[in-house]
Design a protein around this motif. Structure first.
Motif, PDB file in Angstrom:
ATOM      1  N   ALA A 162      29.952  37.088  38.437  1.00  0.00           N
ATOM      2  CA  ALA A 162      31.299  36.735  38.001  1.00  0.00           C
ATOM      3  C   ALA A 162      32.085  36.054  39.106  1.00  0.00           C
ATOM      4  CB  ALA A 162      32.040  37.994  37.537  1.00  0.00           C
ATOM      5  N   ARG A 188      36.607  37.610  43.240  1.00  0.00           N
ATOM      6  CA  ARG A 188      37.959  37.508  42.713  1.00  0.00           C
ATOM      7  C   ARG A 188      38.832  38.536  43.405  1.00  0.00           C
ATOM      8  NH1 ARG A 188      37.435  38.938  36.896  1.00  0.00           N
ATOM      9  NH2 ARG A 188      35.642  40.096  37.645  1.00  0.00           N
ATOM     10  N   ASP A 206      37.205  40.257  32.400  1.00  0.00           N
ATOM     11  CA  ASP A 206      36.718  38.907  32.134  1.00  0.00           C
ATOM     12  C   ASP A 206      36.953  38.036  33.367  1.00  0.00           C
ATOM     13  OD1 ASP A 206      35.778  36.627  30.974  1.00  0.00           O
ATOM     14  OD2 ASP A 206      37.028  36.793  29.171  1.00  0.00           O
ATOM     15  N   HIS A 207      35.997  37.148  33.672  1.00  0.00           N
ATOM     16  CA  HIS A 207      36.159  36.262  34.812  1.00  0.00           C
ATOM     17  C   HIS A 207      36.632  34.882  34.383  1.00  0.00           C
ATOM     18  CE1 HIS A 207      32.035  35.746  33.327  1.00  0.00           C
ATOM     19  NE2 HIS A 207      32.088  34.495  33.793  1.00  0.00           N
ATOM     20  N   ARG A 208      37.005  34.758  33.109  1.00  0.00           N
ATOM     21  CA  ARG A 208      37.523  33.491  32.606  1.00  0.00           C
ATOM     22  C   ARG A 208      38.950  33.710  32.124  1.00  0.00           C
ATOM     23  NH1 ARG A 208      32.476  30.645  29.741  1.00  0.00           N
ATOM     24  NH2 ARG A 208      30.803  31.882  30.617  1.00  0.00           N
ATOM     25  N   ASN A 209      39.780  32.686  32.276  1.00  0.00           N
ATOM     26  CA  ASN A 209      41.164  32.794  31.854  1.00  0.00           C
ATOM     27  C   ASN A 209      41.436  32.083  30.534  1.00  0.00           C
ATOM     28  OD1 ASN A 209      42.170  34.241  34.128  1.00  0.00           O
ATOM     29  ND2 ASN A 209      42.006  32.372  35.350  1.00  0.00           N
ATOM     30  N   TRP A 210      40.436  31.398  29.998  1.00  0.00           N
ATOM     31  CA  TRP A 210      40.725  30.511  28.875  1.00  0.00           C
ATOM     32  C   TRP A 210      40.021  30.906  27.586  1.00  0.00           C
ATOM     33  CZ3 TRP A 210      36.003  28.631  27.535  1.00  0.00           C
ATOM     34  CH2 TRP A 210      35.013  28.597  28.535  1.00  0.00           C
ATOM     35  N   SER A 211      39.313  32.026  27.586  1.00  0.00           N
ATOM     36  CA  SER A 211      38.569  32.407  26.389  1.00  0.00           C
ATOM     37  C   SER A 211      39.081  33.728  25.833  1.00  0.00           C
ATOM     38  CB  SER A 211      37.077  32.530  26.708  1.00  0.00           C
ATOM     39  OG  SER A 211      36.564  31.303  27.161  1.00  0.00           O
ATOM     40  N   ARG A 232      37.840  37.045  24.553  1.00  0.00           N
ATOM     41  CA  ARG A 232      36.630  37.880  24.558  1.00  0.00           C
ATOM     42  C   ARG A 232      36.982  39.221  23.918  1.00  0.00           C
ATOM     43  NH1 ARG A 232      31.946  37.301  27.925  1.00  0.00           N
ATOM     44  NH2 ARG A 232      33.103  36.013  29.411  1.00  0.00           N
ATOM     45  N   THR A 252      40.349  40.898  29.251  1.00  0.00           N
ATOM     46  CA  THR A 252      41.017  39.796  29.936  1.00  0.00           C
ATOM     47  C   THR A 252      40.733  39.906  31.417  1.00  0.00           C
ATOM     48  OG1 THR A 252      43.057  41.008  30.411  1.00  0.00           O
ATOM     49  CG2 THR A 252      42.855  40.025  28.199  1.00  0.00           C
ATOM     50  N   PRO A 253      41.158  38.926  32.218  1.00  0.00           N
ATOM     51  CA  PRO A 253      40.994  39.064  33.674  1.00  0.00           C
ATOM     52  C   PRO A 253      41.743  40.261  34.251  1.00  0.00           C
ATOM     53  CG  PRO A 253      41.377  36.770  33.091  1.00  0.00           C
ATOM     54  CD  PRO A 253      41.609  37.575  31.844  1.00  0.00           C
ATOM     55  N   ILE A 277      33.203  33.846  22.409  1.00  0.00           N
ATOM     56  CA  ILE A 277      32.369  34.098  23.570  1.00  0.00           C
ATOM     57  C   ILE A 277      31.780  35.497  23.452  1.00  0.00           C
ATOM     58  CG2 ILE A 277      34.235  35.031  25.019  1.00  0.00           C
ATOM     59  CD1 ILE A 277      32.952  33.482  27.370  1.00  0.00           C
TER      60      ILE A 277
END
Length: 513
Positions: A230, A233, A283-288, A290, A308-309, A337
């Motif tokens: 991931a 972060r 989550d390691h994504r900010n735009w999806s 999940r 979420t992140p 996702i």
């Protein structure tokens, strides 16, 4: 017919924006069998002699990389079946402790396989210590549990059971104070937690512990060959009640497609019991989006988990499990996702067996102190676990656990009999005959339930307390063959009392017949 009601507690705990530096570890670290202290990786280890009264320190002849594994304390099996040997450690009443025991056999008993035995925390059977598989693979074995100190001392005991075929042993013992928020949905007045598994999913590096984990919990890598990193972060976990290390969120197990993810975890078959489960997600994504459902063995654990992140922890305080376990993460309708999971913890929920009434424990400790050679196994809780009660002790049942008989006949004891025995007000029988006890017979009139008092064949001196005659239920009083003097109180020559004062003694006159 009895009905078991199980309550499930769940919580989502968002991540905050900053993380404090790791505090120094607080607790007591005991190097079992060592004769000198040491400091290793910031931990100050104490030799164990001040914490335990039995056993033999031994040095391993097997080379080890970790110096803490180079010594053990072993405890004799012969004549000690169902007897416990205890470390007694000073603690802060009300504090929450992570207790870790470590075992590395090293062939100390000159047998190929290590012994199997029990470990006990205070008055509760923690579980069976079986290090056979780990030792065959050249590894040490550790156990972790979380318990709250009910008094100023806690005891960790080693005890031979019916499977034990050679001397039990222990390598290291740690009592670490942990944060009040850890696992705080558990009622630690009634339960303790025994670790089953703690894994960082998708992680392939070294074991994660202090300073990444502020309380030196051990997070074992799991499934690193099937993961997607991931990335590093700057994630804080200060708002997670369980305060996991942020490093566990650097990797995860996931699916590259929008499809269910199945995970056979923990990687062992579980006994039928109740468990505390904590699963960690970020989550390691900010735009999806999940979103997925979590189930355990096809039973819904949590629905529509939105990861979420910021991260989330989903936990169950009491969840029934048995056998092989399968965790399934199923994408919600409309999710674009697949699911992921970063880490997990499973503890068996241990029902605390209670404790012997404090006044009896204090009185027995004073009786022990007044003896020059008390039984070596007089450590830990006197009555519990019931199959491991102190030598010569029998106890009552029910919510208030009292000592009801003390039988140390023909034990070769010397010293005196502490007056504090009079505080054990549930005693019905005291049997101390055929020893070498000296000094006066204590004042025992407070023992209103006492029926039998056997002090014969010792070296007690002074007079027989006349107040013994005020104990209405006393049926037997044997004091022959001592060094008693004075007059035999006339109040003792009453119907229903079997009184034996001779032979021996130096009374001014014999009691009237």
């Amino acid at each position: 017919m009895s009905v078991l009601f199980i309550v499930f507690f769940f919580s989502f705990l968002p991540l905050s924006l900053s993380q404090p530096p790791p505090p120094p570890l607080r607790g007591c670290f005991i190097d079992c069998g060592a004769t000198d202290g040491s400091t290793i990786d910031g931990k100050v280890w104490f030799p164990d002699a001040a914490f335990v009264s039995g056993g033999t320190p031994k040095n391993l002849t097997t080379p080890v990389l970790d110096p803490i594994l180079s010594t053990v304390r072993s405890f004799p099996l012969q004549n000690n079946l169902r007897k416990k040997f205890c470390y007694v450690v000073p603690v802060y009443r009300g504090a929450k402790y992570l207790i870790r025991t470590t075992y590395f056999y090293g062939g100390i008993n000159e047998q190929d396989s290590p012994p199997v035995f029990d470990q006990i925390i205070d008055g509760t059977l923690w579980g069976v210590v079986n290090t056979t598989e780990d030792y065959a693979n050249g590894m040490s074995t550790y156990f972790e549990g979380v318990f709250v100190a009910q008094g100023k001392f806690m005891s960790l005991c080693i005890a031979a059971n019916t499977y034990t075929d050679s001397d039990p042993f222990i390598t290291a013992l740690e009592f670490l104070i942990v944060g009040d928020s850890l696992y705080n949905s558990t009622d630690f007045g009634k339960y303790g937690l025994g670790l089953v598994a703690r894994h960082a999913f998708g992680f392939s590096g070294s074991i994660i512990r202090y300073p990444d984990d502020h309380f030196d919990r051990v997070w074992v890598p799991f499934g690193g060959n099937y993961s997607t990193p991931a990335g590093n972060r700057n994630i804080s976990v200060s708002s997670f009640w369980n305060l996991p290390p942020s490093k566990i969120f650097e990797t995860d197990l996931n699916t590259t497609k929008v499809q269910p993810k199945e995970l056979n975890w923990p990687p062992l078959s579980l006994p039928n019991s109740t468990y505390y489960i904590a699963l960690y997600f970020a989550d390691h994504r900010n735009w999806s989006s999940r979103v997925f459902d979590v189930s355990i063995n096809n039973v819904s654990y949590y629905r529509k988990l939105n990861v979420t992140p910021a991260g989330a922890c989903v936990f169950a305080t009491q969840w029934p499990l048995a056998g092989a376990i399968k965790i399934t993460l199923t994408p919600a309708v409309g999710s674009n996702i697949g699911p992921l999971i970063n880490a997990g913890e499973v503890f068996e929920v241990l029902t605390l067996e209670g404790k012997t009434t404090t006044r009896d424990v204090i009185a027995l400790e004073k009786v022990k102190d007044s003896l020059k050679n008390p039984p070596l196994v007089w450590n830990g809780d006197p009555c519990l676990p019931r199959q491991y009660s102190w030598t010569g002790i029998s106890c009552s049942k029910g919510p208030q656990i009292r000592v009801i008989t003390l039988n140390l006949t023909n034990m070769g004891l010397s010293g005196t009999l502490s007056p504090s025995i009079a505080n054990m007000t549930a005693l019905t029988g005291i049997f101390l005959g055929n020893n070498n006890l000296t000094g006066p017979i204590p004042e025992l009139s407070s023992l209103k339930m006492l029926e039998m008092l056997h002090l014969e064949n010792n070296q007690f001196s002074g007079e027989i307390p006349s107040s013994l005659g005020t104990i209405d239920g006393l049926r037997e009083l044997f004091v022959q063959n001592n060094n008693l003097t004075g007059l035999v109180p006339s109040i003792l020559t009453k119907p229903g009392l079997n009184l034996k004062t001779s032979p021996g003694n130096n009374f001014a006159s014999l009691p009237p017949s």
